[in-house]
Scaffold this active site. Sequence first.
Site, PDB file in Angstrom:
ATOM      1  CG  HIS A   1      -1.811   1.221   1.318  1.00 40.06           C
ATOM      2  ND1 HIS A   1      -3.156   1.110   1.577  1.00 40.06           N
ATOM      3  CD2 HIS A   1      -1.578   2.544   1.175  1.00 40.06           C
ATOM      4  CE1 HIS A   1      -3.699   2.315   1.580  1.00 40.06           C
ATOM      5  NE2 HIS A   1      -2.755   3.216   1.355  1.00 40.06           N
TER       6      HIS A   1
ATOM      7  CG  HIS B   1      -0.944   7.154  -1.138  1.00 44.54           C
ATOM      8  ND1 HIS B   1      -2.221   7.278  -1.634  1.00 44.54           N
ATOM      9  CD2 HIS B   1      -1.071   6.508   0.052  1.00 44.54           C
ATOM     10  CE1 HIS B   1      -3.081   6.741  -0.791  1.00 44.54           C
ATOM     11  NE2 HIS B   1      -2.411   6.263   0.247  1.00 44.54           N
TER      12      HIS B   1
ATOM     13  NE  ARG C   1       0.576  11.961  -2.542  1.00 41.37           N
ATOM     14  CZ  ARG C   1      -0.418  11.571  -1.767  1.00 41.37           C
ATOM     15  NH1 ARG C   1      -1.406  10.843  -2.248  1.00 41.37           N
ATOM     16  NH2 ARG C   1      -0.456  11.906  -0.500  1.00 41.37           N
TER      17      ARG C   1
ATOM     18  CG  ASN D   1      -5.186   8.560  -3.268  1.00 40.97           C
ATOM     19  OD1 ASN D   1      -4.151   7.984  -3.625  1.00 40.97           O
ATOM     20  ND2 ASN D   1      -5.250   9.242  -2.144  1.00 40.97           N
TER      21      ASN D   1
ATOM     22  CE  LYS E   1      -8.017   2.283  -0.615  1.00 39.44           C
ATOM     23  NZ  LYS E   1      -6.827   2.453   0.170  1.00 39.44           N
TER      24      LYS E   1
ATOM     25  CG  HIS F   1      -9.651   4.645   3.648  1.00 39.40           C
ATOM     26  ND1 HIS F   1      -8.465   5.352   3.599  1.00 39.40           N
ATOM     27  CD2 HIS F   1     -10.283   5.070   4.775  1.00 39.40           C
ATOM     28  CE1 HIS F   1      -8.383   6.162   4.647  1.00 39.40           C
ATOM     29  NE2 HIS F   1      -9.488   6.018   5.375  1.00 39.40           N
TER      30      HIS F   1
ATOM     31  CG  HIS G   1      -4.553   2.414   5.948  1.00 38.14           C
ATOM     32  ND1 HIS G   1      -5.882   2.436   6.256  1.00 38.14           N
ATOM     33  CD2 HIS G   1      -4.445   3.041   4.754  1.00 38.14           C
ATOM     34  CE1 HIS G   1      -6.541   3.048   5.291  1.00 38.14           C
ATOM     35  NE2 HIS G   1      -5.684   3.417   4.362  1.00 38.14           N
TER      36      HIS G   1
ATOM     37  CG  ASP H   1      -1.432   5.023   4.107  1.00 36.30           C
ATOM     38  OD1 ASP H   1      -1.548   5.367   2.912  1.00 36.30           O
ATOM     39  OD2 ASP H   1      -2.169   5.444   5.007  1.00 36.30           O
TER      40      ASP H   1
ATOM     41  CB  ALA I   1      -4.858  13.007   6.121  1.00 35.46           C
TER      42      ALA I   1
HETATM   43  C1  NCD Z   1      -3.501   9.312   1.978  1.00 33.01           C
HETATM   44  C2  NCD Z   1      -3.110  10.323   0.911  1.00 33.01           C
HETATM   45  O1  NCD Z   1      -2.588  11.386   1.262  1.00 33.01           O
HETATM   46  O2  NCD Z   1      -3.311  10.037  -0.274  1.00 33.01           O
HETATM   47  N1  NCD Z   1      -3.466   9.921   3.267  1.00 33.01           N
HETATM   48  C3  NCD Z   1      -3.323   9.308   4.460  1.00 33.01           C
HETATM   49  O3  NCD Z   1      -3.422   9.985   5.475  1.00 33.01           O
HETATM   50  N2  NCD Z   1      -3.068   8.028   4.552  1.00 33.01           N
HETATM   51  C4  NCD Z   1      -4.828   8.749   1.659  1.00 33.01           C
HETATM   52  C5  NCD Z   1      -5.194   7.555   2.488  1.00 33.01           C
HETATM   53  O4  NCD Z   1      -4.629   6.468   2.316  1.00 33.01           O
HETATM   54  O5  NCD Z   1      -6.065   7.694   3.331  1.00 33.01           O
HETATM   55 ZN    ZN Z   2      -3.197   5.188   1.769  1.00 32.71          ZN
END
Ligand code: NCD
Ligand code: ZN
Length: 349
Positions: free
Chosen positions: A14, A16, A18, A42, A100, A137, A175, A248, A264
């Site tokens: 898992h 991100h 970007r 996302n 997802k 999620h 997570h 995450d 977040a």
């Molecule tokens: C993640 C994000 O910034 O894309 N943020 C996070 O706090 N984990 C999104 C997510 O996994 O909730």
């Molecule tokens: Zn995440």
Amino acid sequence: MTQKLTIIRPDDWHVHLRDGDMLKAIVGYTARQFARAIVMPNLTVPVTTTAIAQNYRNRILAAVPEDLKLEPLMTCYLTDRTDAGDIRRGFDDGIYTAGKFYPANVTTNSAHGVADIRNIYSALDSMQDIGMPLLVHGEVTDAGIDIFDREAMFIECILKRVIADFPDLKIVFEHITTRDAADFIMESGPNIAATITPHHLEFNRNTIFQGGIRPHYYCLPIAKREIHRLVLRQAATSGSSKFFLGTDSAPHTVGAKESSCGCAGLFNASCALQSYLKTFEEEGALDRFEAFASLNGPKFYNLPVNKEKITLEKSGDTIPNTIPVSDTYIVPFHAGETLAWKLDTSINV
Ligand code: NCD
Ligand code: ZN
């Protein structure tokens, strides 16, 4: 005392990554530690079709530094309008690894998420049929529900229903942050598993408010009470194959974090294995780390275990204060701190 640990190269189930300049700035950190990565969909324009996923995959591969490699495993962002046929083709053609489910507006870039779980039932039906895992999620989004209760509530209101309606669907509860979730996973059948982040093993909700508000510890799901952290540590180090590594890692630039409405997500890709090993060592469970990091994930996803090995040694690793991204920077998890374990990048067995 163990000073060196050689294990099968882990995967991150898992992350991100970007896009654009941010992708280029950070993807190397994931590639340095992991062989494969389940890439979250996302983006600002979410990854909702196989065509988008294929293009995004190519951009990720192009951004990986030349001396490194990474196999991105793509996920489909499920929406109220997801086409079950596209999901099926994407999985059969090896473009998608998983789907997802973000409840609408639950977190960063989730405005396109699912308003009502029944809206994705035809997609879930196909996914159950073809053995494509659903990644959730797991938080309800009702503003009336306390933010610290949203994960536990998700189990009662949504997850139990999905499991009852799709008993053979593979589900990863992502997570997890609560005792409720860890207990639920342990009691569920073999097709239900969970990822645990390094940071939820390391700090509890007090840390977010220690001496003032500390935006770099704010992520979703938000860290909970100490009792939950302790149960997560037990779960991760228990040896149960139902729990596996998912960082995450979710980078945001310093301006987006240190703001009157900060985003977040925390960036931990520069210290993920170091952080996990800190927990496993403190719990006297270094011998169980390889299963958590390198074996349980592929087993659940029905993928081969990596061939390559990595070595970590206890020589100390100072995490940078900042990670540059175009004309700004990210403040990483453990910024400026020295962690005991270090990845030996000179050795690839
Ligand atoms: C993640 C994000 O910034 O894309 N943020 C996070 O706090 N984990 C999104 C997510 O996994 O909730
Ligand atoms: Zn995440």
